[in-house]
Scaffold this motif. Structure first.
Motif, PDB file in Angstrom:
ATOM      1  N   ALA A 107       0.816  -1.220   0.000  1.00 49.85           N
ATOM      2  CA  ALA A 107       0.000   0.000   0.000  1.00 49.85           C
ATOM      3  C   ALA A 107       0.848   1.269   0.000  1.00 49.85           C
ATOM      4  O   ALA A 107       0.380   2.341  -0.388  1.00 49.85           O
ATOM      5  CB  ALA A 107      -0.945   0.002   1.199  1.00 49.85           C
ATOM      6  N   ARG A 108       2.101   1.177   0.474  1.00 48.19           N
ATOM      7  CA  ARG A 108       3.065   2.279   0.434  1.00 48.19           C
ATOM      8  C   ARG A 108       2.683   3.494   1.271  1.00 48.19           C
ATOM      9  O   ARG A 108       3.112   4.607   0.991  1.00 48.19           O
ATOM     10  CB  ARG A 108       3.303   2.738  -1.000  1.00 48.19           C
ATOM     11  CG  ARG A 108       3.836   1.679  -1.902  1.00 48.19           C
ATOM     12  CD  ARG A 108       3.793   2.137  -3.343  1.00 48.19           C
ATOM     13  NE  ARG A 108       4.451   1.188  -4.195  1.00 48.19           N
ATOM     14  CZ  ARG A 108       5.493   1.467  -4.969  1.00 48.19           C
ATOM     15  NH1 ARG A 108       5.984   2.679  -4.990  1.00 48.19           N
ATOM     16  NH2 ARG A 108       6.043   0.547  -5.713  1.00 48.19           N
ATOM     17  N   ASN A 109       1.906   3.308   2.312  1.00 49.83           N
ATOM     18  CA  ASN A 109       1.469   4.436   3.148  1.00 49.83           C
ATOM     19  C   ASN A 109       2.122   4.393   4.518  1.00 49.83           C
ATOM     20  O   ASN A 109       2.323   3.313   5.077  1.00 49.83           O
ATOM     21  CB  ASN A 109      -0.048   4.412   3.328  1.00 49.83           C
ATOM     22  CG  ASN A 109      -0.783   4.626   2.029  1.00 49.83           C
ATOM     23  OD1 ASN A 109      -0.376   5.414   1.199  1.00 49.83           O
ATOM     24  ND2 ASN A 109      -1.880   3.903   1.855  1.00 49.83           N
ATOM     25  N   ASP A 110       2.419   5.575   5.057  1.00 52.57           N
ATOM     26  CA  ASP A 110       2.848   5.673   6.449  1.00 52.57           C
ATOM     27  C   ASP A 110       1.614   5.508   7.323  1.00 52.57           C
ATOM     28  O   ASP A 110       0.544   6.036   7.001  1.00 52.57           O
ATOM     29  CB  ASP A 110       3.502   7.026   6.722  1.00 52.57           C
ATOM     30  CG  ASP A 110       4.822   7.199   5.994  1.00 52.57           C
ATOM     31  OD1 ASP A 110       5.511   6.190   5.776  1.00 52.57           O
ATOM     32  OD2 ASP A 110       5.162   8.346   5.656  1.00 52.57           O
ATOM     33  N   ILE A 111       1.764   4.779   8.424  1.00 52.71           N
ATOM     34  CA  ILE A 111       0.634   4.500   9.298  1.00 52.71           C
ATOM     35  C   ILE A 111       1.044   4.708  10.752  1.00 52.71           C
ATOM     36  O   ILE A 111       2.163   4.384  11.137  1.00 52.71           O
ATOM     37  CB  ILE A 111       0.142   3.048   9.104  1.00 52.71           C
ATOM     38  CG1 ILE A 111      -0.437   2.872   7.708  1.00 52.71           C
ATOM     39  CG2 ILE A 111      -0.885   2.656  10.150  1.00 52.71           C
ATOM     40  CD1 ILE A 111      -0.744   1.451   7.354  1.00 52.71           C
ATOM     41  N   LYS A 112       0.096   5.205  11.533  1.00 51.67           N
ATOM     42  CA  LYS A 112       0.263   5.295  12.998  1.00 51.67           C
ATOM     43  C   LYS A 112      -1.061   4.854  13.597  1.00 51.67           C
ATOM     44  O   LYS A 112      -2.119   5.381  13.246  1.00 51.67           O
ATOM     45  CB  LYS A 112       0.591   6.733  13.395  1.00 51.67           C
ATOM     46  CG  LYS A 112       0.686   6.946  14.886  1.00 51.67           C
ATOM     47  CD  LYS A 112       0.918   8.421  15.189  1.00 51.67           C
ATOM     48  CE  LYS A 112       0.715   8.702  16.659  1.00 51.67           C
ATOM     49  NZ  LYS A 112       0.800  10.126  16.964  1.00 51.67           N
ATOM     50  N   THR A 113      -0.994   3.844  14.492  1.00 53.68           N
ATOM     51  CA  THR A 113      -2.218   3.317  15.079  1.00 53.68           C
ATOM     52  C   THR A 113      -1.935   2.728  16.453  1.00 53.68           C
ATOM     53  O   THR A 113      -0.786   2.695  16.889  1.00 53.68           O
ATOM     54  CB  THR A 113      -2.868   2.262  14.137  1.00 53.68           C
ATOM     55  OG1 THR A 113      -4.153   1.925  14.635  1.00 53.68           O
ATOM     56  CG2 THR A 113      -2.012   1.027  14.017  1.00 53.68           C
ATOM     57  N   GLU A 114      -2.976   2.257  17.090  1.00 49.87           N
ATOM     58  CA  GLU A 114      -2.859   1.629  18.402  1.00 49.87           C
ATOM     59  C   GLU A 114      -3.709   0.370  18.392  1.00 49.87           C
ATOM     60  O   GLU A 114      -4.759   0.326  17.774  1.00 49.87           O
ATOM     61  CB  GLU A 114      -3.367   2.586  19.479  1.00 49.87           C
ATOM     62  CG  GLU A 114      -3.408   2.006  20.860  1.00 49.87           C
ATOM     63  CD  GLU A 114      -4.035   2.951  21.874  1.00 49.87           C
ATOM     64  OE1 GLU A 114      -4.098   2.572  23.048  1.00 49.87           O
ATOM     65  OE2 GLU A 114      -4.461   4.059  21.497  1.00 49.87           O
ATOM     66  N   GLY A 115      -3.227  -0.679  19.059  1.00 47.89           N
ATOM     67  CA  GLY A 115      -4.003  -1.914  19.148  1.00 47.89           C
ATOM     68  C   GLY A 115      -3.142  -3.140  18.954  1.00 47.89           C
ATOM     69  O   GLY A 115      -1.963  -3.149  19.295  1.00 47.89           O
ATOM     70  N   VAL A 116      -3.743  -4.169  18.374  1.00 46.79           N
ATOM     71  CA  VAL A 116      -3.044  -5.427  18.129  1.00 46.79           C
ATOM     72  C   VAL A 116      -2.507  -5.422  16.702  1.00 46.79           C
ATOM     73  O   VAL A 116      -3.223  -5.106  15.757  1.00 46.79           O
ATOM     74  CB  VAL A 116      -3.996  -6.629  18.334  1.00 46.79           C
ATOM     75  CG1 VAL A 116      -3.303  -7.932  17.996  1.00 46.79           C
ATOM     76  CG2 VAL A 116      -4.502  -6.655  19.764  1.00 46.79           C
ATOM     77  N   ILE A 117      -1.234  -5.763  16.576  1.00 47.00           N
ATOM     78  CA  ILE A 117      -0.566  -5.811  15.273  1.00 47.00           C
ATOM     79  C   ILE A 117      -0.142  -7.241  15.006  1.00 47.00           C
ATOM     80  O   ILE A 117       0.507  -7.863  15.843  1.00 47.00           O
ATOM     81  CB  ILE A 117       0.662  -4.877  15.248  1.00 47.00           C
ATOM     82  CG1 ILE A 117       0.236  -3.427  15.454  1.00 47.00           C
ATOM     83  CG2 ILE A 117       1.422  -5.010  13.945  1.00 47.00           C
ATOM     84  CD1 ILE A 117       0.325  -2.984  16.869  1.00 47.00           C
TER      85      ILE A 117
END
Length: 173
Positions: A107-117
């Motif tokens: 997808a080539r996108n920068d991502i910032k998140t919280e949770g289960v990876i």
């Protein structure tokens, strides 16, 4: 070496077809490069070629320095495996990345998140997560992943992007 039990004929131009099952298991996609060499027993060996693999030692130094300064875990991947891991998560080195991470790279996108990876097919991590793809010569060839126990600061996000950009430029040279 695993034996697949599949026989293929070489055509007039010296080509062979790699069976779909093998391409799927090795995550070989159309247009990818293979490294071809002859081993000590005169066997022809095909190996998936990853430009980013030349970064293993260099990348490991980066992730360890990042951990020493931020106390957060940092990972560097190619399109298939973890090639460097810092902090308390060094057991990931050499493991196959999850299909979720493969999709994020594509997808080539920068991502910032919280949770289960989902890190591997069998392993998940809980926490704050930031992801930046490594794009060299127009190809998405890996990623830099930050896993933290506390909210990720803007400075850490900038460092993540700097590292992914730096690694891409290093590979392009």
């Amino acid at each position: 070496m695993k034996m697949a039990g599949i026989v293929r004929r070489i055509d007039d131009l010296g080509r062979i077809v790699i069976p779909k099952e093998i391409r799927k298991n090795l995550r070989l996609r159309s247009g990818e490069n293979l490294e071809i060499f002859i081993d000590e027993k005169d066997n022809i060996v095909l190996r998936k070629y990853n430009r980013i693999d030349k970064l293993k030692e260099f990348g490991q130094n980066i992730v360890e320095a990042f951990f020493n300064i931020t106390k957060n875990n940092l990972f560097i991947t190619n399109n298939d495996t973890f090639i460097a891991a810092g902090g308390r998560k060094s057991e990931y080195i050499g493991k196959v990345i999850s299909d979720d991470l493969v999709s994020l790279i594509a997808a080539r996108n920068d991502i910032k998140t919280e949770g289960v990876i989902k890190m591997t097919a069998a392993e998940n991590e809980q926490g704050f997560f930031a992801f930046s793809p490594i794009i060299a010569n127009g190809d998405a060839i890996g990623s830099v992943i930050l896993l933290a126990e506390e909210a990720i600061k803007d400075e850490e996000l900038k460092l993540l992007k700097i590292i992914s950009t730096f690694l891409a430029r290093y590979i392009e040279e």
